[in-house]
Design a protein around this motif. Structure first.
Motif, PDB file in Angstrom:
ATOM      1  N   LYS A  24       0.850  -1.181   0.000  1.00 27.83           N
ATOM      2  CA  LYS A  24       0.000   0.000   0.000  1.00 27.83           C
ATOM      3  C   LYS A  24       0.894   1.242   0.000  1.00 27.83           C
ATOM      4  O   LYS A  24       1.984   1.250   0.559  1.00 27.83           O
ATOM      5  N   LYS A  25       0.447   2.250  -0.683  1.00 28.69           N
ATOM      6  CA  LYS A  25       1.243   3.465  -0.805  1.00 28.69           C
ATOM      7  C   LYS A  25       1.396   4.111   0.567  1.00 28.69           C
ATOM      8  O   LYS A  25       0.430   4.263   1.316  1.00 28.69           O
ATOM      9  N   SER A  26       2.634   4.462   0.886  1.00 24.32           N
ATOM     10  CA  SER A  26       2.874   5.026   2.201  1.00 24.32           C
ATOM     11  C   SER A  26       3.644   6.335   2.036  1.00 24.32           C
ATOM     12  O   SER A  26       4.698   6.361   1.411  1.00 24.32           O
ATOM     13  N   ILE A  27       3.070   7.408   2.542  1.00 24.33           N
ATOM     14  CA  ILE A  27       3.664   8.721   2.330  1.00 24.33           C
ATOM     15  C   ILE A  27       3.935   9.389   3.662  1.00 24.33           C
ATOM     16  O   ILE A  27       3.075   9.433   4.547  1.00 24.33           O
ATOM     17  N   VAL A  28       5.177   9.837   3.839  1.00 23.40           N
ATOM     18  CA  VAL A  28       5.517  10.562   5.058  1.00 23.40           C
ATOM     19  C   VAL A  28       5.373  12.053   4.779  1.00 23.40           C
ATOM     20  O   VAL A  28       6.022  12.586   3.886  1.00 23.40           O
ATOM     21  N   LYS A  29       4.511  12.685   5.552  1.00 18.54           N
ATOM     22  CA  LYS A  29       4.335  14.125   5.383  1.00 18.54           C
ATOM     23  C   LYS A  29       5.290  14.840   6.338  1.00 18.54           C
ATOM     24  O   LYS A  29       4.919  15.200   7.448  1.00 18.54           O
ATOM     25  N   ALA A  30       6.529  14.990   5.886  1.00 20.02           N
ATOM     26  CA  ALA A  30       7.564  15.552   6.756  1.00 20.02           C
ATOM     27  C   ALA A  30       7.268  17.013   7.056  1.00 20.02           C
ATOM     28  O   ALA A  30       7.425  17.478   8.180  1.00 20.02           O
ATOM     29  N   VAL A  31       6.860  17.736   6.048  1.00 22.57           N
ATOM     30  CA  VAL A  31       6.466  19.133   6.223  1.00 22.57           C
ATOM     31  C   VAL A  31       5.091  19.252   5.591  1.00 22.57           C
ATOM     32  O   VAL A  31       4.899  18.870   4.445  1.00 22.57           O
ATOM     33  N   ASP A  32       4.141  19.752   6.374  1.00 22.15           N
ATOM     34  CA  ASP A  32       2.764  19.680   5.904  1.00 22.15           C
ATOM     35  C   ASP A  32       2.033  21.000   6.096  1.00 22.15           C
ATOM     36  O   ASP A  32       1.270  21.182   7.030  1.00 22.15           O
ATOM     37  N   GLY A  33       2.318  21.936   5.209  1.00 23.62           N
ATOM     38  CA  GLY A  33       1.593  23.205   5.242  1.00 23.62           C
ATOM     39  C   GLY A  33       2.193  24.233   6.189  1.00 23.62           C
ATOM     40  O   GLY A  33       1.591  24.591   7.185  1.00 23.62           O
ATOM     41  N   LEU A  34       3.377  24.702   5.866  1.00 23.30           N
ATOM     42  CA  LEU A  34       4.027  25.704   6.709  1.00 23.30           C
ATOM     43  C   LEU A  34       3.828  27.093   6.111  1.00 23.30           C
ATOM     44  O   LEU A  34       3.954  27.275   4.899  1.00 23.30           O
ATOM     45  N   ASP A  35       3.537  28.050   6.966  1.00 23.11           N
ATOM     46  CA  ASP A  35       3.494  29.456   6.555  1.00 23.11           C
ATOM     47  C   ASP A  35       4.311  30.247   7.562  1.00 23.11           C
ATOM     48  O   ASP A  35       3.991  30.222   8.749  1.00 23.11           O
ATOM     49  N   PHE A  36       5.351  30.873   7.100  1.00 28.61           N
ATOM     50  CA  PHE A  36       6.046  31.804   8.004  1.00 28.61           C
ATOM     51  C   PHE A  36       6.921  32.751   7.196  1.00 28.61           C
ATOM     52  O   PHE A  36       7.171  32.542   6.010  1.00 28.61           O
ATOM     53  N   THR A  37       7.344  33.804   7.850  1.00 31.10           N
ATOM     54  CA  THR A  37       8.167  34.803   7.198  1.00 31.10           C
ATOM     55  C   THR A  37       9.407  35.018   8.049  1.00 31.10           C
ATOM     56  O   THR A  37       9.316  35.005   9.271  1.00 31.10           O
ATOM     57  N   VAL A  38      10.533  35.172   7.380  1.00 32.48           N
ATOM     58  CA  VAL A  38      11.753  35.533   8.102  1.00 32.48           C
ATOM     59  C   VAL A  38      12.086  36.963   7.705  1.00 32.48           C
ATOM     60  O   VAL A  38      12.150  37.282   6.520  1.00 32.48           O
ATOM     61  N   TYR A  39      12.258  37.819   8.698  1.00 36.73           N
ATOM     62  CA  TYR A  39      12.545  39.225   8.415  1.00 36.73           C
ATOM     63  C   TYR A  39      14.037  39.481   8.383  1.00 36.73           C
ATOM     64  O   TYR A  39      14.819  38.808   9.064  1.00 36.73           O
ATOM     65  N   LYS A  40      14.422  40.477   7.596  1.00 42.27           N
ATOM     66  CA  LYS A  40      15.845  40.800   7.447  1.00 42.27           C
ATOM     67  C   LYS A  40      16.486  41.136   8.786  1.00 42.27           C
ATOM     68  O   LYS A  40      15.948  41.929   9.558  1.00 42.27           O
ATOM     69  N   GLY A  41      17.615  40.531   9.052  1.00 43.88           N
ATOM     70  CA  GLY A  41      18.402  40.867  10.227  1.00 43.88           C
ATOM     71  C   GLY A  41      18.014  40.145  11.493  1.00 43.88           C
ATOM     72  O   GLY A  41      18.704  40.235  12.500  1.00 43.88           O
ATOM     73  N   GLU A  42      16.919  39.406  11.466  1.00 44.96           N
ATOM     74  CA  GLU A  42      16.499  38.733  12.693  1.00 44.96           C
ATOM     75  C   GLU A  42      17.057  37.310  12.762  1.00 44.96           C
ATOM     76  O   GLU A  42      17.654  36.808  11.819  1.00 44.96           O
ATOM     77  N   THR A  43      16.841  36.702  13.922  1.00 46.40           N
ATOM     78  CA  THR A  43      17.114  35.276  14.055  1.00 46.40           C
ATOM     79  C   THR A  43      15.807  34.603  14.400  1.00 46.40           C
ATOM     80  O   THR A  43      15.189  34.916  15.412  1.00 46.40           O
ATOM     81  N   LEU A  44      15.385  33.712  13.516  1.00 42.20           N
ATOM     82  CA  LEU A  44      14.162  32.971  13.772  1.00 42.20           C
ATOM     83  C   LEU A  44      14.550  31.567  14.214  1.00 42.20           C
ATOM     84  O   LEU A  44      15.235  30.847  13.500  1.00 42.20           O
ATOM     85  N   GLY A  45      14.141  31.214  15.419  1.00 41.15           N
ATOM     86  CA  GLY A  45      14.446  29.877  15.910  1.00 41.15           C
ATOM     87  C   GLY A  45      13.312  28.931  15.575  1.00 41.15           C
ATOM     88  O   GLY A  45      12.155  29.320  15.619  1.00 41.15           O
ATOM     89  N   ILE A  46      13.654  27.702  15.210  1.00 46.37           N
ATOM     90  CA  ILE A  46      12.630  26.677  14.981  1.00 46.37           C
ATOM     91  C   ILE A  46      12.936  25.526  15.932  1.00 46.37           C
ATOM     92  O   ILE A  46      14.043  24.984  15.909  1.00 46.37           O
TER      93      ILE A  46
END
Lengths: 320, 279
Positions: free
Chosen positions: A25-47
């Motif tokens: 059976k087909k098996s799919i890993v959704k590693a990333v599933d619908g991300l929305d974000f913005t990184v602004y100039k000069g900042e540090t965005l932690g994940i």
């Protein structure tokens, strides 16, 4: 804080087909599933997030090391997927990556000088310029200049990571993805490398996407923090706000697991039950509901929207 | 490098192999100085003479000195070994590298092609190629080279597949390094160790194959001092003059054995982890 957008991610998805065998059976890993974000100039965005939550995949997608399944990534206002292969290679100087494992990310058969020079060769810089730049970079990251002819195995983990950092900086990128840059290092070395990363950002003025699972490290370095769970962003806000006023039950559980260096401190630990579900068979509705202490019936059915609860503080939860 | 030598040195039999190999190389280079007689010179009065002080290994039916012919035969054997293994190394590595790096249908096509070649018995395949090309030393080397190409292709493919997923390959890609450069500067140098080992092992097989094909009359011209041809001629005189066949036979055995044990030692020295698995 600067509000100019550098990287804008919309509805980003990455699904891996892991079906094996012809008739399975087909098996799919959704590693990333619908991300929305913005990184602004000069900042540090932690994940932050547990292993397997898709944070490294996100970094690799931004670096164009993986092809996305769906969505758009805009860099400096341009859609990255619109670039041809040639154009992409030309633009790569603007975004670079620092890798997690400094033992595996340096070619064991190249000397330090060659390693740091490589992006400059790819970008077509001339020899004289390259040599001078290597000298400057080694100085920046605190590696003595007379070590430039040595091989990676002659260095310690921390020193290797410094070499990796020098390589990432070689073309003066605008954006750096640091994928758990200190996770493979001794605790005593971690602080040195973190401070180096902060100092370099001040000097060069680039933007970080800092991926980690260590919350205290992320708090220290980030302006804003996003929390990921099973390929989705569950909460994102300014760093101080997130640590003082976590809204999502998952974030609360994560934060309560950070040890406080005080013997008299009593933490109200939020203990999560169960394991992180497998991303090839995620729960219905809110992916966190099977482990959530405040889950209600409707959490099993509908996926909560990622909405702005307080100013600049986004959360995906029905109950807060 | 020092560490490899240190590991290699501990293996006494591999050291013997290395010593013998060096000796064969010296024989090949200095053949005219070492050989007591001209290997082509016939002398009817001395024909079929047994081992004596004048002819340490005796003479053949034309009175040619066996020892001199064996010493000159080293040249043929080494030449065949070097050139045919060189052909398989270059071709095989190229096929394996391209197949593993690009994957998908490229891998499919190239791997199935090498599988087909691989499925033929070595000597049979060499015979077919020789039959098509015609017997000569050059064609012999080409045939042996083609026969051993699939082994190198497989080894290279395996090594490249494991190197390909290394973090430093991702790093190179993220810096915008071209595919060709990644293959040349990152993947190839890091996948050489198993190939080097295979070179020494195939060297032994190539010498053996040359002897076998010459024995069957498909190799070099009959008057050439080749170990295989000497063996082939000697078999007719086994009952009356055993030395004609026995000494070239010993030479072949010794050369093949030396290269083999040297290859084994080199493999163990390059990768100590393999040692327990293979034995």
């Amino acid at each position: 804080m600067a509000t100019e957008e550098l990287v804008k991610v919309k509805n980003l998805r990455k699904h891996f087909d892991v079906s094996n065998g012809l008739f399975r059976k087909k098996s799919i890993v959704k590693a990333v599933d619908g991300l929305d974000f913005t990184v602004y100039k000069g900042e540090t965005l932690g994940i932050v997030g547990e292993s397997g939550c898709g944070k490294s995949t996100t970094g690799r997608l931004l670096m164009q090391l993986l092809d996305k399944t769906e969505g758009t990534i805009e860099f400096d206002g341009e859609d990255m997927s619109a670039w041809s292969k040639k154009e992409l290679n030309k633009r790569r100087k603007d975004f670079q990556m620092i890798f997690q494992d400094p033992y595996a990310s340096l070619n064991p058969r190249m000397i330090v000088e060659e390693i740091i020079e490589e992006p400059m060769v790819a970008a077509g810089m001339d020899k004289q310029e390259r040599k001078e730049r290597v000298t400057k970079l080694l100085d920046d990251v605190g590696i003595p200049d007379d070590y430039r002819k040595r091989y990676p195995h002659e260095f310690s983990g921390g020193q290797r990571q410094r070499i990796g950092i020098a390589r990432a900086l070689a073309l003066k990128p605008k954006f750096i993805v640091a994928d758990e840059p200190v996770a493979a290092l001794d605790v005593s070395i971690q602080a040195q490398i973190i401070n180096l990363l902060v100092d370099l950002q001040e000097e060069y003025g680039f933007t970080y996407l800092f991926i980690a699972h260590d919350l205290s490290v992320v708090q220290y370095i980030s302006d804003r923090v996003g929390v990921m769970y099973l390929g989705k962003m569950v909460e994102m806000s300014e760093s101080d706000e997130l640590y003082e006023n976590p809204l999502h039950p998952y974030t609360q559980a994560l934060l309560s697991s950070v040890p406080v260096p005080d013997v008299h401190h009593n933490t109200d630990r939020v203990l999560l039950e169960g394991e992180i579900p497998s991303p090839d068979n995620p729960p219905s509705g809110c992916p966190f509901h099977p482990r959530c202490p405040i889950a209600k019936e409707h959490c099993k059915e509908t996926m909560p929207e990622f909405r702005e609860r307080n100013k600049g503080h986004y959360v995906a939860c029905h109950e807060v | 490098m020092n560490e490899i030598w240190y590991q290699f040195k501990k293996n006494k039999i591999a050291l013997f192999g290395l010593g013998m190999t060096v000796m064969f190389i010296i024989f090949a280079i200095l053949a005219p100085l070492i050989a007591p007689y001209d290997p082509y010179e016939m002398s009817t009065s001395d024909s079929l003479a047994g081992p004596s002080l004048a002819h340490l290994m005796g003479t053949d039916q034309f009175g040619r000195d066996i020892l001199s012919r064996i010493i000159y035969g080293t040249r043929i054997s080494l030449q065949v070994g070097i050139i045919s293994v060189g052909i398989s190394l270059v071709l095989g590595t190229l096929i394996g590298l391209v197949a593993a790096y690009y994957g998908r249908w490229v891998d499919m096509v190239l791997s199935r092609f090498t599988d087909v070649l691989f499925s033929f018995p070595d000597i049979l395949l060499a015979l077919v190629i020789m039959a098509i090309l015609g017997p000569s030393l050059t064609n012999l080397m080409i045939a042996i080279g083609i026969v051993y190409t699939p082994i190198f292709a497989r080894i290279a493919r395996g090594a490249v597949l494991s190197i390909k997923s290394s973090l430093y390959i991702d790093a190179a890609k993220s810096m915008g390094v071209s595919n060709r450069k990644i293959m040349w500067k990152h993947i190839l140098p890091n996948s050489m160790a198993p190939l080097i080992v295979q070179v020494t092992l195939s060297f032994a097989f190539a010498i053996l194959a040359e002897a076998a094909l010459s024995f069957l009359g498909l190799g070099v011209s009959p008057d050439t001092p080749s170990w295989g041809i000497m063996l082939s001629e000697g078999k007719n005189w086994m009952e009356t003059a055993w030395w004609i066949a026995v000494f070239p036979g010993i030479a072949i055995t010794l050369a093949v054995f030396s290269f083999n044990v040297m290859g084994d030692g080199l493999r163990d020295a390059l990768d100590p982890k393999l040692k327990n698995e293979s034995s």
